[in-house]
Structure formats: C-alpha cells, structure tokens
Scaffold this motif. Structure first.
Motif, PDB file in Angstrom:
ATOM      1  N   UNK A   1       0.990  -1.024   0.085  1.00  0.00           N
ATOM      2  CA  UNK A   1       0.172   0.208   0.126  1.00  0.00           C
ATOM      3  C   UNK A   1       0.803   1.425  -0.092  1.00  0.00           C
ATOM      4  N   UNK A   2       2.067   1.241   0.692  1.00  0.00           N
ATOM      5  CA  UNK A   2       2.894   2.250   0.879  1.00  0.00           C
ATOM      6  C   UNK A   2       3.460   2.696  -0.570  1.00  0.00           C
ATOM      7  N   UNK A   3       3.780   1.703  -1.509  1.00  0.00           N
ATOM      8  CA  UNK A   3       4.201   1.549  -2.500  1.00  0.00           C
ATOM      9  C   UNK A   3       3.403   2.176  -3.650  1.00  0.00           C
ATOM     10  N   UNK A   4       1.956   2.116  -3.515  1.00  0.00           N
ATOM     11  CA  UNK A   4       1.050   2.426  -4.152  1.00  0.00           C
ATOM     12  C   UNK A   4       0.963   3.840  -4.123  1.00  0.00           C
ATOM     13  N   UNK A   5       0.651   4.208  -2.655  1.00  0.00           N
ATOM     14  CA  UNK A   5       0.628   5.680  -2.172  1.00  0.00           C
ATOM     15  C   UNK A   5       1.846   6.621  -2.601  1.00  0.00           C
ATOM     16  N   UNK A   6       3.026   6.045  -2.374  1.00  0.00           N
ATOM     17  CA  UNK A   6       4.132   6.544  -2.802  1.00  0.00           C
ATOM     18  C   UNK A   6       4.244   7.001  -4.368  1.00  0.00           C
ATOM     19  N   UNK A   7       3.762   6.047  -5.181  1.00  0.00           N
ATOM     20  CA  UNK A   7       4.055   6.304  -6.725  1.00  0.00           C
ATOM     21  C   UNK A   7       2.976   7.487  -7.079  1.00  0.00           C
ATOM     22  N   UNK A   8       1.805   7.408  -6.161  1.00  0.00           N
ATOM     23  CA  UNK A   8       0.804   8.420  -6.621  1.00  0.00           C
ATOM     24  C   UNK A   8       1.084   9.727  -6.002  1.00  0.00           C
ATOM     25  N   UNK A   9       1.909   9.785  -4.899  1.00  0.00           N
ATOM     26  CA  UNK A   9       2.155  11.119  -4.460  1.00  0.00           C
ATOM     27  C   UNK A   9       3.158  11.803  -5.186  1.00  0.00           C
ATOM     28  N   UNK A  10       4.148  11.121  -5.683  1.00  0.00           N
ATOM     29  CA  UNK A  10       5.242  11.702  -6.503  1.00  0.00           C
ATOM     30  C   UNK A  10       4.940  11.607  -8.023  1.00  0.00           C
ATOM     31  N   UNK A  11       3.813  10.980  -8.365  1.00  0.00           N
ATOM     32  CA  UNK A  11       3.527  10.988  -9.730  1.00  0.00           C
ATOM     33  C   UNK A  11       4.361  10.144 -10.639  1.00  0.00           C
TER      34      UNK A  11
END
Length: 634
Positions: A405-415
C-alpha cells in the motif's frame, strides 16, 4: 559405562556426540532387522514417527537403499499419528512428510505403507482405529517402533493423561503441542485441534522401541521420562515398563541426566578443570553460597571429597574457580589496548580489530549480542554483520499489504507510474487472500517480506553505528524455500560464507552457537560457518582469527561453560533494546515465537539479567546485565 553412573536411569540410554551419529545408529538398527528378516524369508514391521527428530534416520535409510542396495520390499510400516482433519497433499500432512523424507525414495510397495487417515468423516474414525490395530496384530506386531518425544512428555500424540492401556484413537491436542507445531502451520491458529494417534498401549506392544531426542530443549523431559516416576502426566515414562526399549540421545539432550549433570554424586570420577568448574558452580547453586564461602564440609556432603583430597582444602579449589570466573569478565570484547592480556579472554593486539558477526536471521545480531555489538563499535573496531538468511517467512501478511500500500501511495504522491503501483498492490492483496492456511507465499509476497526484514536490519545496524557497506545480506540458498522446511546445507551456502570471511579477513568472528539445534536455521547457519572456517584455517590471516559463539533468544550458556562475559550498564541495555525495536515486524508478536510468549527483547533482557545475577550469586561483581560467549577452537 560404570553401572553406578546409570543407577537413576530406569530405561537404557545411549548417548552420542551429535544427532548425526545417533541417527546413523538408529538407522543401522532398522537396516539390520530388515536384512535379518530378508535372510529368513520373512517380513519386518516398522512403527514410524514424524517431526524433526527422525528426519536424519530416514535420510540414512534412503542412502543405504541407494548406495548399499538395502531393499524395503519385505517391510510393512505403520505411522504413529496424523493431524485431524488433514488432506494428504497438505504441506503439514504426515503422508506428505513420509513421502518426501522416505517412501518416495525407496522400493517399499505402496500397499505396505499405513498412515492414519485424516480425511475420514468423524463417525468413521473409531472403526478405522480398530482396523489399524488389527492390521498390526495380523502381521505379528511391530518389530521396531521409532519414537520422538514432545516437551510435554508425549509419544505419538499421547498427551498428558494418556494411560498405558490407550490404543489407536482420536485425541485432542495439548496447548503446548499446538504451540510447538505453530511454526509448521504459519501460526498457532492454523494448527488442528485433534489428531489420530496410536496409543501408549499400542507402542508398548512393539517388540523393540527406540526413542530419540536431540538438543537441550528436550533434556528436562528426558530426565522425567527416564529417571522420574511412571505417571500418565509424562506418557513416555510408561516406556520404563518395556523390556526392550532404548533411549538414543545427543550430548545436549542428555545434559540433565544425573550421570551427565552430577556424576560425582554417584561414583568417583576423574576430575579435570572443566569438571571441577562445573561441579563447583553446581555446588554453589545447590547450597546457595558464593564460591569463596564453600567449605570442606560442603564438598564432602555432596560427593566431591575427591577434589579436596587432591587440592588439600576447599579454599584452594575455591580460589582456583573464582579466579577463572573473574577472568571471563571483560568490558573490552575486542581486547583492551595497551593492557596485559594474560588473563583476559581476548587479545590486546591487534587494535582495532575487524569483527564479523554472523546473524542467522536479520535480528539475531542485536537480540543475542546487541550490547557487545554496541561495545565493539563504540570502542573503535570495524564491525561487519553477515545476515545469513532473509527471514522472509517470519513476516505477517498484514505487514506485506501495508508496504504494498505504501508503494502504491508513494507512486501516486510523487507521480511515479500510478497504474503500476495500483496493479502491484492488487496483485499482492489477491495473492494473500487466495492463500490457504499454512500455504506458501507467492514469490512477490516473499520478496516484499524479505525487503521488510532487510530494511529493519539496516535500521538496527545504523542505530548501532555501522555504515551500510558493512552490512552484508547473504540470502543463503538453503533457506529460500518459502516454507518452514528448508533444503539441506549445500556447497553454495558454504561458498557464500567463505567468500564473505575471505573478503573481510576478520580478527574475530561471532556466530550463533546453537550446536544442539539439529534442524533449525541457527544450526544450519552455524554448520556453514564451521565448514567455511575449517576450509580457510590454513590461510595466514585466518591463523589470527578467533571465533566466539553466542546463543539465540531461547537459552544461554551455562555459567561453567562461559569463556567471555561482557557486562552491560543500564544505559547500554536500553541501547540494545532500542536496536531490537528497529525490527518492527517482529515486535509485539512474532510469527514463530515458540512456547515462550515474551517478546524477543524481553527474553534477551531477562536472560542477560539472569546471567549477571548468576555471576553475582557466585560472589563476583554485581552488574546490570551480561552477554556470554564460548570460544570455538578450530
């Protein structure tokens, strides 16, 4: 063996240096029977056990079949037990266990193999059990029954309360037994609550019984079974009634027997410095006195008068042992510079040293010797850690989902490739949801779990004060099965270990010295280190390398065995605790806690406190805590 030394033993006991030699002995007993019956044109009937204890026996029998032509065509087998309910192809099934360890590798006819059926409807179990007993009887009974022993004293799944008249039946498993099985099922909640087992009465009908046990973990229950009273609370004690039973042990499992622990109370023995230390420490603990307060009377009253005769007085013996214990204590585990090291456990030179800590799992370095690790770094030594396995199977599914979930949110946060992050997250969640209880993780989930443990190890190492380049992740192949059951130690494992030692050329090696753990990760990791050291010992730089063994989270060296004791202040103990806390996936609740419900940091601190208290009780200085080591001389 002098009969006086076995006076307390109510069952014959054979003790071997290690489980390998003991297993070979048991395998040869079975092979001799099979060959004898073949020569007579008759069949042989074997009662077989499962679990970690007999695996080496089966490996030896397979080797005899493949290399020596030992045939099993005249053999009938009956297994002791099976979980209920249990499908035969499940990872934890004893059908699968026996096929993988023995039956798939020998020429025994399939119709001559009998294992309790864990797939039966409950109303059919009683009839099956009666028929199981009848089949054994129709073949003339079991010729050799192979047994292990559980920590509750159970044989088969005959838990405390089982009587000598019990036969094959459905039983409810003891809580301790279920806890001990938890690692095989990836959590206690997945362990079946029932099992089908042959009874104590079934076992006692066998013509010959061989009960085996390895490691200190079995020492106390072996003492109860062999030397204690016959009681249904220790079902294995009923074997005292058998006329042809042999208990086969390694050194560690025999350690609580009177002839091993305190032979001087039975008969005169030949004293040497090691035995004197052991006896004096035992005497102090028995009479609750410090070493320097022991009197001639104390020695005489406890079967140790021979020592007084040889040395002249209790005072002379006391001083000798006290000085030895005093000299094991050092605040400089890497050696104290510019000091007289005549009576110090470590050399003063060279200083600073290169030290290599081998950590079987990613947290054993800080759990087992975190205080010493911190001292070595603080005192200026170049400390490396070799994390031998990934530890990936000991991470909870929730943690893997959280990091995905962190990987998913990290990718979204930083485009960063949002679609890939979402796809990866869903793949991980789907894999975990579709996994049945006790089934292996997918490679992707195992990778995440391995990265979690690696990140925690790095955090621990950084907190102690070593740079990233001094942390080495070996990922030894024997471990990377994704299951609790591992592969045997292989040449690649040894080469990886040798390469790291050769790269660092250490002056000190620290390794987890769980010598008596015959099948666990610590035991295999230690075997790799020992073999690597053996092969490298003639190198010039290796001749200046000392190997120190620490113990894992479950036990400590006996005081008389300790050769280096490193005292820890309250502040250092707190620093060690914080280093352990960096391993967050193992905090609060570990995947494989064993029978001890305490968290690992609690176990470590309690053990370190106990070691310090034991030294203090012997009359040595009072410290907050101590970590202990034994030197391995190669």
């Amino acid at each position: 063996m002098n009969n006086d030394l076995t006076a307390f033993e109510k069952i014959p006991v054979s003790i071997f240096k290690g489980s390998e030699e003991a297993s070979l002995f048991s395998a040869r007993e079975i092979a001799t029977l099979i060959k004898k019956r073949q020569a007579e044109g008759k069949h042989a009937v074997l009662g077989l056990a499962t679990g970690s204890t007999p695996t080496r026996v089966y490996a030896e029998l397979v080797k005899m079949h493949q290399k020596e032509g030992l045939s099993f065509k005249n053999v009938y087998t009956f297994n002791l037990d099976e979980y209920y309910p249990m499908q035969p192809d499940t990872l934890q099934s004893y059908v699968r266990f026996m096929n993988e360890h023995l039956f798939n590798h020998i020429d025994i006819p399939k119709n001559q193999v009998h294992i309790p059926d864990g797939t039966l409807p409950k109303d059919k179990v009683a009839d099956f059990c009666r028929e199981y007993e009848q089949k054994i009887d129709s073949l003339g009974g079991i010729d050799i029954q192979l047994l292990g022993i559980g920590r509750t004293g159970h044989i088969g799944f005959n838990e405390p309360g089982s009587t000598e008249k019990s036969f094959t039946r459905l039983v409810t498993l003891d809580q301790v037994t279920r806890i001990d099985a938890a690692s095989d099922f990836f959590g206690e909640e997945n362990v079946p609550r029932k099992a089908i087992t042959m009874g104590v009465g079934s076992i006692l009908k066998a013509k010959q019984v061989i009960m085996m046990a390895w490691g200190e973990g079995k020492a106390k229950v072996i003492k109860k079974a062999v030397e204690g009273p016959i009681t249904d609370q220790i079902p294995s004690s009923f074997l005292q009634k058998h006329t042809n039973c042999l208990v086969v042990l390694d050194d560690a499992a025999s350690s609580e027997l009177v002839r091993i622990k305190t032979p001087w109370v039975l008969d005169s023995i030949e004293w040497d410095e090691v035995k004197i230390r052991k006896a004096v420490v035992w005497l102090c603990q028995t009479v609750q006195k410090s070493v320097l307060k022991l009197t001639n009377h104390d020695y005489m009253e406890h079967g140790m008068g021979d020592i007084i005769t040889e040395y002249g007085s209790a005072y002379q013996v006391n001083i000798k042992v006290f000085n030895y214990l005093q000299h094991t204590i050092t605040g400089w585990p890497g050696g104290k510079p510019n000091a007289d090291d005549t009576y110090r456990p470590e050399r003063a030179k060279p200083f600073p040293k290169r030290a290599l800590i081998f950590s079987p799992h990613p947290d054993d370095d800080v759990i087992s010797m975190g205080g010493t690790f911190i001292r070595l770094v603080d005192q200026g030594h170049e400390v490396h850690v070799g994390y031998q396995t990934s530890g990936n199977i000991a991470v909870f599914d929730d943690d893997a989902v959280r990091f995905a979930d962190f990987v998913r949110d990290f990718n979204e946060q930083f485009g960063l490739s949002k679609g890939d992050g979402e796809k990866f997250y869903k793949q991980i969640v789907k894999s975990i949801r579709e996994k049945g209880p006790g089934q292996n993780d997918s490679p992707e989930v195992l990778s995440i779990k391995g990265l979690i443990r690696r990140g925690e190890a790095k955090a621990g190492g950084r907190y102690v004060g070593i740079p990233d380049e001094q942390m080495h992740f070996l990922d030894m192949p024997f471990y990377e099965t994704g299951a609790v059951k591992k592969k045997p130690l292989g040449e690649e494992d040894i080469k990886i270990t040798m390469d790291l030692i050769e790269k660092i050329k250490p002056h000190q090696i620290y390794a987890a010295g769980d010598l008596s753990d015959p099948h666990g990760t610590h035991r295999v990791c230690l075997a790799a280190v020992m073999e690597a050291v053996k092969r490298l010992k003639d190198k010039d730089w290796m001749k200046d390398c000392w190997v120190w063994l620490y113990r894992g989270a479950w036990q400590e060296w006996d005081i008389d065995q300790i050769e280096m004791a490193v005292p820890l202040s309250p502040d250092e103990l707190m620093r060690k605790r914080r280093a352990v806390f960096k391993h967050q996936s193992q905090k609060d609740s570990a995947m494989f806690p064993g029978s001890d419900k305490r968290e690992f940091w609690m176990r470590a601190e309690d053990r370190n406190h106990a070691t310090a208290q034991a030294y203090n009780a012997l009359g040595l200085a009072e410290y907050e805590a101590m970590e202990a080591f034994v030197r391995y001389k190669f």
